[in-house]
Motif scaffolding. Structure first.
Motif, PDB file in Angstrom:
ATOM      1  N   ALA A  97       0.826  -1.211   0.000  1.00  0.00           N
ATOM      2  CA  ALA A  97       0.000   0.000   0.000  1.00  0.00           C
ATOM      3  C   ALA A  97       0.858   1.259   0.000  1.00  0.00           C
ATOM      4  O   ALA A  97       0.472   2.274  -0.577  1.00  0.00           O
TER       5      ALA A  97
ATOM      6  N   SER B  31       1.836  -5.254  13.535  1.00  0.00           N
ATOM      7  CA  SER B  31       0.448  -5.141  13.110  1.00  0.00           C
ATOM      8  C   SER B  31       0.032  -3.679  12.946  1.00  0.00           C
ATOM      9  O   SER B  31       0.476  -2.807  13.687  1.00  0.00           O
ATOM     10  N   GLU B  32      -0.828  -3.444  11.966  1.00  0.00           N
ATOM     11  CA  GLU B  32      -1.474  -2.138  11.781  1.00  0.00           C
ATOM     12  C   GLU B  32      -2.972  -2.282  12.043  1.00  0.00           C
ATOM     13  O   GLU B  32      -3.796  -1.637  11.392  1.00  0.00           O
TER      14      GLU B  32
ATOM     15  N   ARG C 224      -6.671  -3.687  11.915  1.00  0.00           N
ATOM     16  CA  ARG C 224      -7.487  -4.323  10.872  1.00  0.00           C
ATOM     17  C   ARG C 224      -7.041  -3.925   9.471  1.00  0.00           C
ATOM     18  O   ARG C 224      -7.457  -4.523   8.489  1.00  0.00           O
ATOM     19  N   ILE C 225      -6.206  -2.898   9.387  1.00  0.00           N
ATOM     20  CA  ILE C 225      -5.828  -2.381   8.069  1.00  0.00           C
ATOM     21  C   ILE C 225      -4.835  -3.287   7.380  1.00  0.00           C
ATOM     22  O   ILE C 225      -4.942  -3.572   6.189  1.00  0.00           O
ATOM     23  N   GLY C 226      -3.837  -3.763   8.104  1.00  0.00           N
ATOM     24  CA  GLY C 226      -2.824  -4.604   7.494  1.00  0.00           C
ATOM     25  C   GLY C 226      -1.611  -4.718   8.387  1.00  0.00           C
ATOM     26  O   GLY C 226      -1.715  -4.783   9.608  1.00  0.00           O
TER      27      GLY C 226
ATOM     28  N   ARG D 252       2.771  -3.554   8.909  1.00  0.00           N
ATOM     29  CA  ARG D 252       3.859  -2.621   8.622  1.00  0.00           C
ATOM     30  C   ARG D 252       5.171  -3.392   8.699  1.00  0.00           C
ATOM     31  O   ARG D 252       5.364  -4.212   9.594  1.00  0.00           O
TER      32      ARG D 252
ATOM     33  N   LYS E 147       3.784  -0.299   4.203  1.00  0.00           N
ATOM     34  CA  LYS E 147       2.494  -0.775   4.695  1.00  0.00           C
ATOM     35  C   LYS E 147       1.926  -1.754   3.680  1.00  0.00           C
ATOM     36  O   LYS E 147       2.031  -1.544   2.467  1.00  0.00           O
TER      37      LYS E 147
ATOM     38  N   VAL F 221      -1.480  -4.440   2.767  1.00  0.00           N
ATOM     39  CA  VAL F 221      -2.884  -4.759   3.000  1.00  0.00           C
ATOM     40  C   VAL F 221      -3.196  -6.112   2.365  1.00  0.00           C
ATOM     41  O   VAL F 221      -2.455  -6.609   1.503  1.00  0.00           O
TER      42      VAL F 221
ATOM     43  N   LEU G 165      -9.739  -5.783  -1.739  1.00  0.00           N
ATOM     44  CA  LEU G 165      -9.074  -5.694  -0.450  1.00  0.00           C
ATOM     45  C   LEU G 165      -9.977  -6.231   0.658  1.00  0.00           C
ATOM     46  O   LEU G 165     -11.201  -6.125   0.574  1.00  0.00           O
TER      47      LEU G 165
ATOM     48  N   LYS H 137     -10.263  -6.782   5.167  1.00  0.00           N
ATOM     49  CA  LYS H 137      -9.727  -6.466   6.480  1.00  0.00           C
ATOM     50  C   LYS H 137      -9.020  -7.688   7.061  1.00  0.00           C
ATOM     51  O   LYS H 137      -9.361  -8.827   6.753  1.00  0.00           O
TER      52      LYS H 137
ATOM     53  N   ARG I 127      -4.266 -12.302  12.205  1.00  0.00           N
ATOM     54  CA  ARG I 127      -3.410 -11.509  13.083  1.00  0.00           C
ATOM     55  C   ARG I 127      -2.728 -12.383  14.119  1.00  0.00           C
ATOM     56  O   ARG I 127      -1.541 -12.222  14.412  1.00  0.00           O
TER      57      ARG I 127
END
Length: 376
Positions: free
Chosen positions: A156, A180-181, A183-185, A187, A207, A209, A218, A220, A226
């Protein structure tokens, strides 16, 4: 038909044996030490010492084992590639380091590594990190749940800062870790060092996704996914760019169609496609640089590049690369001052836009910052 059976250890042992007539002073290890200094994880130690093994406990949950751990069969796990890589997990097991030699085909006209080389090495060490802790070799760090649901990671945002470019035959060490970022993705960060001096020569952050490989939409990040990778992430936030005002956080405005410089109708090559069946993120860097004015290429070198990826690019797409100085009052011919930077600005900065040639859909927007080439 003659069938020959051998394993990786036998093959590597045979390779090393072929060097013995040269004598101890000219052994591969001593030649490496004399050329590059005390490079850890030497070729010979890789050949004879147990490697950091990765054992899959139940075909789904990756298990990280300590050096010398063996599988239930009593044999040390690890491929020939594992033995040859100059790599290690850090003491806490939450970041990964690997050394690379800059090769002749990875440098440009200045005999230093290109930014595409740096980006490829970042991708390589990230994938090797994921494999070292047990993630799949079928994709870019996909977990068990992701493979079941046909999910993949896609870039991303990518931000790279290069303080000093390594030259041909230099040895560099890259450290990487992910976190972790929400629910977005996820890092992933990197730090690059010169092995000869220990100097930090670059940093990067990115970043990622999740995308459904079948629908190309895409999605979540679920709790199940996770939980599968959080065990390998630092417990506390760890950043390659800890400064509050660092440029990796800056938003990139969209460049309008009336760009000052352009390179139109760029077509992906077959070699530009990756295992996720779309144009690899490093290819976008090359496309962005295609529309940089030649005067800048001749006198400057890239210091910072930031790319926001808006949509994926397929093999049949045709792309336009647009570039303009970020500060409209400045032109390339007016990049004055003794250091070659625009008056009143720190560095020579450009905005970039990659779009589809047909309907003008935005693929990627970017920003680059350039500095005067050092005298060599």
């Amino acid at each position: 038909m003659l069938k020959v059976s051998y394993n990786a250890s036998d093959q590597l042992q045979s390779f090393l044996t072929s060097f013995r007539p040269l004598g101890p002073a000219k052994s591969p290890v001593n030649l490496l030490r004399r050329r590059y200094g005390d490079v850890s994880c030497s070729l010979a130690r890789r050949a004879h010492a147990p490697v950091r093994a990765v054992v899959s406990a139940d075909q789904g949950n990756p298990v990280r084992s300590e050096p010398g751990t063996v599988a239930s069969t009593g044999t040390v796990t690890g491929t020939l590639a594992d033995r040859l890589r100059l790599r290690s997990l850090t003491e806490d097991g939450l970041s990964y380091k690997e050394k690379f030699i800059v090769r002749c085909y990875e440098v440009g006209i200045n005999k230093t590594a290109t930014v595409e080389t740096i980006a490829n090495l970042l991708q390589e060490v990230g994938c090797n990190h994921a494999q070292s802790v047990g993630f799949s070799t079928d994709g870019f760090a996909t977990t068990t749940t992701m493979r079941k649901l046909h999910l993949i990671w896609v870039t991303a945002r990518m931000h790279i800062e290069i303080y000093k470019y390594p030259a041909w035959s230099d040895v560099i060490e890259i450290e990487t870790w992910c976190q972790s970022e929400g629910r977005i993705g996820t890092r992933r960060d990197w730090i690059l060092k010169d092995c000869a001096t220990g100097e930090v020569i670059g940093r990067a952050t990115s970043k990622w996704v999740m995308m459904n490989q079948d629908t190309r939409r895409l999605q979540k990040v679920t709790d199940e996914v996770r939980d599968e990778y959080l065990v390998f992430c630092p417990r506390e936030l760890r950043l390659a760019f800890p400064e509050d005002n660092n440029s990796s956080l800056q938003k990139i405005p969209k460049l309008e169609d009336s760009a000052q410089y352009s390179k139109l109708r760029l077509k992906p090559r077959r070699a530009d496609l990756d295992m996720n069946q779309h144009v690899n993120n490093v290819t976008y860097i090359g496309w962005v640089l295609e529309s940089i004015p030649q005067e800048i290429i001749d006198t400057h070198e890239l210091e910072v590049i930031t790319l926001d990826y808006r949509r994926e690019c397929q093999q049949d797409d045709v792309v336009d690369s647009l570039t303009a100085p970020e500060f409209p009052e400045e032109t390339v011919s007016e990049l004055g001052g003794t250091n070659g930077t625009p008056r009143g600005h720190e560095g020579t900065q450009f905005l970039h836009l990659l779009r589809l040639s047909g309907d003008g859909q935005e693929i990627n927007r970017g920003r680059t910052q350039w500095r005067k080439k050092p005298s060599r």
